[in-house]
Motif scaffolding. Sequence first.
Motif, PDB file in Angstrom:
ATOM      1  N   PHE A 507       0.836  -1.203   0.000  1.00 33.88           N
ATOM      2  CA  PHE A 507       0.000   0.000   0.000  1.00 33.88           C
ATOM      3  C   PHE A 507       0.867   1.248   0.000  1.00 33.88           C
ATOM      4  CE2 PHE A 507      -2.388   3.347   2.140  1.00 33.88           C
ATOM      5  CZ  PHE A 507      -3.568   3.341   1.421  1.00 33.88           C
ATOM      6  N   ARG A 508       1.928   1.272   0.779  1.00 30.65           N
ATOM      7  CA  ARG A 508       2.807   2.448   0.817  1.00 30.65           C
ATOM      8  C   ARG A 508       3.427   2.694  -0.567  1.00 30.65           C
ATOM      9  NH1 ARG A 508       4.887   0.073   5.584  1.00 30.65           N
ATOM     10  NH2 ARG A 508       6.836  -0.382   4.470  1.00 30.65           N
ATOM     11  N   ASP A 509       3.819   1.614  -1.206  1.00 36.44           N
ATOM     12  CA  ASP A 509       4.430   1.761  -2.524  1.00 36.44           C
ATOM     13  C   ASP A 509       3.439   2.341  -3.535  1.00 36.44           C
ATOM     14  OD1 ASP A 509       6.639   1.159  -4.482  1.00 36.44           O
ATOM     15  OD2 ASP A 509       5.077  -0.149  -5.295  1.00 36.44           O
ATOM     16  N   ILE A 510       2.182   1.949  -3.443  1.00 39.58           N
ATOM     17  CA  ILE A 510       1.166   2.430  -4.388  1.00 39.58           C
ATOM     18  C   ILE A 510       0.891   3.911  -4.170  1.00 39.58           C
ATOM     19  CG2 ILE A 510      -1.264   2.223  -5.026  1.00 39.58           C
ATOM     20  CD1 ILE A 510      -1.057  -0.782  -4.491  1.00 39.58           C
ATOM     21  N   VAL A 511       0.679   4.337  -2.907  1.00 40.17           N
ATOM     22  CA  VAL A 511       0.259   5.725  -2.646  1.00 40.17           C
ATOM     23  C   VAL A 511       1.404   6.715  -2.807  1.00 40.17           C
ATOM     24  CG1 VAL A 511      -1.613   5.002  -1.135  1.00 40.17           C
ATOM     25  CG2 VAL A 511       0.643   5.482  -0.154  1.00 40.17           C
ATOM     26  N   ASN A 512       2.629   6.242  -2.793  1.00 44.72           N
ATOM     27  CA  ASN A 512       3.768   7.138  -2.993  1.00 44.72           C
ATOM     28  C   ASN A 512       4.134   7.281  -4.484  1.00 44.72           C
ATOM     29  OD1 ASN A 512       4.100   7.705  -0.281  1.00 44.72           O
ATOM     30  ND2 ASN A 512       5.566   6.018   0.044  1.00 44.72           N
ATOM     31  N   THR A 513       3.366   6.624  -5.340  1.00 45.51           N
ATOM     32  CA  THR A 513       3.640   6.683  -6.779  1.00 45.51           C
ATOM     33  C   THR A 513       2.951   7.906  -7.391  1.00 45.51           C
ATOM     34  OG1 THR A 513       3.806   4.283  -6.882  1.00 45.51           O
ATOM     35  CG2 THR A 513       3.409   5.452  -8.956  1.00 45.51           C
ATOM     36  N   THR A 514       3.695   8.662  -8.161  1.00 45.21           N
ATOM     37  CA  THR A 514       3.108   9.831  -8.828  1.00 45.21           C
ATOM     38  C   THR A 514       2.517   9.480 -10.187  1.00 45.21           C
ATOM     39  OG1 THR A 514       5.263  10.382  -9.810  1.00 45.21           O
ATOM     40  CG2 THR A 514       4.696  11.417  -7.701  1.00 45.21           C
ATOM     41  N   MET A 515       3.100   8.488 -10.890  1.00 47.36           N
ATOM     42  CA  MET A 515       2.610   8.095 -12.210  1.00 47.36           C
ATOM     43  C   MET A 515       3.023   6.645 -12.466  1.00 47.36           C
ATOM     44  SD  MET A 515       3.252   9.944 -15.876  1.00 47.36           S
ATOM     45  CE  MET A 515       2.569  11.476 -15.253  1.00 47.36           C
ATOM     46  N   THR A 516       2.131   5.873 -13.126  1.00 44.77           N
ATOM     47  CA  THR A 516       2.407   4.481 -13.423  1.00 44.77           C
ATOM     48  C   THR A 516       1.668   4.061 -14.676  1.00 44.77           C
ATOM     49  OG1 THR A 516       2.449   2.243 -12.517  1.00 44.77           O
ATOM     50  CG2 THR A 516       0.511   3.601 -12.049  1.00 44.77           C
ATOM     51  N   THR A 517       2.005   2.846 -15.166  1.00 41.47           N
ATOM     52  CA  THR A 517       1.314   2.246 -16.316  1.00 41.47           C
ATOM     53  C   THR A 517       0.832   0.860 -15.927  1.00 41.47           C
ATOM     54  OG1 THR A 517       3.390   1.340 -17.191  1.00 41.47           O
ATOM     55  CG2 THR A 517       2.690   3.510 -18.013  1.00 41.47           C
ATOM     56  N   ILE A 518      -0.331   0.492 -16.451  1.00 44.99           N
ATOM     57  CA  ILE A 518      -0.914  -0.816 -16.175  1.00 44.99           C
ATOM     58  C   ILE A 518      -1.271  -1.447 -17.512  1.00 44.99           C
ATOM     59  CG2 ILE A 518      -2.825  -2.047 -15.087  1.00 44.99           C
ATOM     60  CD1 ILE A 518      -2.978   0.171 -13.034  1.00 44.99           C
ATOM     61  N   PRO A 519      -0.831  -2.683 -17.780  1.00 42.91           N
ATOM     62  CA  PRO A 519      -1.188  -3.344 -19.034  1.00 42.91           C
ATOM     63  C   PRO A 519      -2.703  -3.413 -19.203  1.00 42.91           C
ATOM     64  CG  PRO A 519       0.549  -4.553 -17.929  1.00 42.91           C
ATOM     65  CD  PRO A 519       0.079  -3.501 -16.961  1.00 42.91           C
TER      66      PRO A 519
END
Length: 700
Positions: A507-519
């Motif tokens: 959860f910490r890793d997800i909420v600290n992400t500013t931008m991502t890509t999902i297939p």
Amino acid sequence: MPSDHDAGQTPDGESGSGTSAEPASGGAGGSVSEDAKPTSQPASSDDAAASAPSGRDDEENSGDGSGLDATAELDAADAGGPGSEAAKPAAVPAPAGEAGAPAGQDADEDGSSESAAASAASTPSGTGNGTGTGTRTDDAARTAPAKGKESADAKGAAVAEEAAPKRAVDQPTAVFKAPRRPPVDQPTTALKVPPAPRSKPEPKAEPSRPEPKADVPRSSTFVPLRADDVRNPAEVKSQAAAPAAATPAATIPSAPASLTEAERTKQQPMPPLPPLDLLAELTNTPPPPQTPVRTVFRRIKIWTPLVLLLLVVFAVVQAVRPLPNPSLALSAEPTFTFKGGPLSLPWPDEGQGAVEVEGVGSIGTYGAQQPAPIASVAKTMTAYVILRDHPISGKEVGQKITVDQQAEDESKNDDESTAQISMGQQFTEKQMLQLLMIPSGNNAARLLARWDSKSEAEFVKKMNDAAKDLGMTNSTYTDPSGLKATTVSTPQDQLKLAKAVMQNDVFRDIVNTTMTTIPGIDGNIRNNNDKALLLDGVGGIKTGSSTPAGGNLLWSANVEVDGKVRRIVGITMGAQKAAILNDKLDLAIDYSIKVIQAAQAGVTSATVVKKGDVVGYVDNGLGGRTAVIATKDLKAVGWGGLKVEIALSDSGKTLPHSAKAGAVVGQVSVGTGTGKVTAPVALQQDLVEPGLGDKLTRLG
């Protein structure tokens, strides 16, 4: 002399001295002459003595009229009445020197030859030296001599009466005396056998008796004192009907009734004597007189051994009892206050919020602290429930989730934030959480709720149950996405949820992400909180905005203190001072950045405990104490004016009863959770086991 005297009736109606030649019907035998007996035996001196009182009895009976009383007693014996005891035959011997005297006196006092002849007839015939050829029975000894003209006439009358039919006759005057029983050894305790049950005697026709004169006193009534003194009337009659031929010499006294059967104790045992009296009785020495001093000394001699025995037992028990477990106790000040003035944060002038350093305490709050709509911040609880029911960590991605038609349809709504997904697509649990938290897709929240539970309503119930478990008493969830204005909470409740969910590394890793890509998703996915996330040490949790809720941001930030990262969590709620909804959200982010920067600058550390300081002691449970000291400096995280609590614990280990100086026995700490700091503590001197004196004197 006239013949009516031979019948034993005196002219005045009293019983005379005449005798009958046959036994009386009441059981008293008549006199049998020497000629009527088939054999003759030499008479002893006792026989001569026994014959003498009969003349005296005759004299007494004729003089005082007691013959009537004797007759009445004999009647009572026949009937089994109280007088039956007097009916027992008895032979009373008389002194040998007085054997012939009463007969001579009777003859002189009578003054007639008839009395002399009657007296001669009652005396056994024989030579002048007092020997004779005949004996008398017990019944004959109790019968007075009969008056008659001659001995031949008496014999003839006896033969005639035997041949004639028996009828009731007047009984001769007699005195009945019971034989004296021979002395026997009596037991100390009177033992008696209960008398055998007596059968009721059959009624027997009684002969007619002459009516006594009115002025003659009646005989006394026998009143038995004990039950065994009452004789059975049947036994009395059987003894009275015994043959007259039985001799006095053949009469043998029977054994006492109390000794005929097995002896049984009939009395209660005596109470035991006091010890001194019993000792005096055994030693035949009288006890000394009782005095207060003697009583005190006697009690001392009795109780001293008992007290000593109890003391020995008590000492043994105390010595072998298990020792109590030692424990650590704090002796230093339980709190520490950081120097400097209270930390002042730039709070917004609208809405409400709160800031807290995890594991240390709250920096402060502002606003009303009342439940209010939280918009998409509610998705934080949705993620918490999914990770609780389907936990993942590290590089794990979780199960595959298939997109349904409802999720695809909801992705086309323009009035809410959504994730662009299509029916039939499959995403991992981690990917669905990314679509939930980064672009804040409402359709992704509802899809996760249906995947976890049978329905969205059931999942909402799980959300509220989780809030209660976390102590969020002022929060209510009505939908998984927070779109509904009825989903409300407070700043303090949201900080409780933030501290709990931030423990999960995925959860910490997800909420600290500013931008991502999902297939499967076109383009890059941008975090709405990227403005704050681009700052140093700032981590996002979740943004939320709606017309009722305004702009909201639940955030986290990190600060390094003494080489260790500390987490700060906070929330800004209700930013409304903007024209459009996106501006309200940006306003909430700006408010939050100012507070984050001030908090990071204000959090610091201070030395709470120095190395070598005595912070507490080891209590051995029996009053013994051994001091413990800190082995290094203890620095706590805080800010100006913060008061922190100091705690001393054994770190979950059992303390020894004895140990050398310098042995580590626990730790001193400040704070809780991730903000907790500790320092080991050791013994200042040797820890020794309690001594015997301490063991004996312990009470607990």
